[in-house]
Design an enzyme around this catalytic site. Structure first.
Site, PDB file in Angstrom:
ATOM      1  N   CYS A  10      39.042  41.405  32.380  1.00 33.88           N
ATOM      2  CA  CYS A  10      40.275  40.674  32.639  1.00 33.88           C
ATOM      3  C   CYS A  10      41.183  40.944  31.435  1.00 33.88           C
ATOM      4  O   CYS A  10      40.698  41.357  30.384  1.00 33.88           O
ATOM      5  CB  CYS A  10      39.987  39.193  32.798  1.00 33.88           C
ATOM      6  SG  CYS A  10      41.237  38.322  33.747  1.00 33.88           S
ATOM      7  N   CYS A  86      40.759  40.066  37.477  1.00 36.07           N
ATOM      8  CA  CYS A  86      42.170  39.687  37.538  1.00 36.07           C
ATOM      9  C   CYS A  86      42.977  40.899  37.970  1.00 36.07           C
ATOM     10  O   CYS A  86      42.582  42.039  37.703  1.00 36.07           O
ATOM     11  CB  CYS A  86      42.671  39.100  36.221  1.00 36.07           C
ATOM     12  SG  CYS A  86      42.888  40.249  34.873  1.00 36.07           S
ATOM     13  N   CYS A  94      41.719  51.989  32.823  1.00 35.51           N
ATOM     14  CA  CYS A  94      40.521  51.609  32.075  1.00 35.51           C
ATOM     15  C   CYS A  94      40.016  52.782  31.251  1.00 35.51           C
ATOM     16  O   CYS A  94      40.244  53.935  31.598  1.00 35.51           O
ATOM     17  CB  CYS A  94      39.417  51.170  33.036  1.00 35.51           C
ATOM     18  SG  CYS A  94      39.767  49.621  33.866  1.00 35.51           S
TER      19      CYS A  94
END
Length: 159
Positions: A10, A86, A94
């Site tokens: 998140c 989220c 990422c």
């Protein structure tokens, strides 16, 4: 029995991802080791998330906001699953995760944005915790050694 490492992501790593880490790590199946991190970690864990994690029996010394960079280091635990909890983290680029873990997005509203009394806020955190627990329970019931990305994403659809 094999244990599976799950990294919950998140943005701030202070509420939803921390709850998921605690839930996975304390799951009655003993199948999971939960971790959590954020792309822009906060300075501390939300007090309502901390309260619930401690109620689960989670080790207080593990309750801290962490950068996802920690889990890209050579000595970091190898992840089997990466789950964003989220919408902001789901849309971010990422880092590379060694071992190509299965990825999924289990979106939940941010309980830390709840307005009102402390009881209203506790209720919002508990609702997110219950939703996360349902998904972790579903994951625990699957044949994880044969699990593919499609099945992991179906968990989102079933809860």
């Amino acid at each position: 029995m094999k244990q599976y490492n799950i990294l919950f992501l998140c943005t701030h790593n202070s509420a939803r991802s921390v709850l998921a880490e605690a839930l996975a790590s304390t799951h009655s199946s003993g199948m999971f080791v939960g971790y959590s991190a954020g792309s822009a970690p906060g300075t501390s864990v939300n007090p309502f998330a901390k309260e619930l994690a401690l109620e689960m029996g989670y080790d207080q010394s593990k309750l801290r906001s962490k950068s996802w960079d920690e889990f890209g280091l050579p000595d970091a635990p190898k992840m089997d699953f990466i789950v964003t909890v989220c919408d902001n983290a789901a849309g971010e680029q990422c880092p590379y995760w060694p071992g190509q873990p299965a990825n999924a997005h289990w979106g939940f509203p941010d309980p830390s944005q709840t307005q009102g009394s402390d009881e209203d806020k506790r209720r919002a955190f508990r609702e997110v915790m219950i939703g996360l627990k349902k998904r972790i329970d579903l994951l625990a019931g699957m044949p994880l050694d044969k699990l593919d990305l499609l099945k992991l994403k179906e968990i989102h659809a079933k809860s």
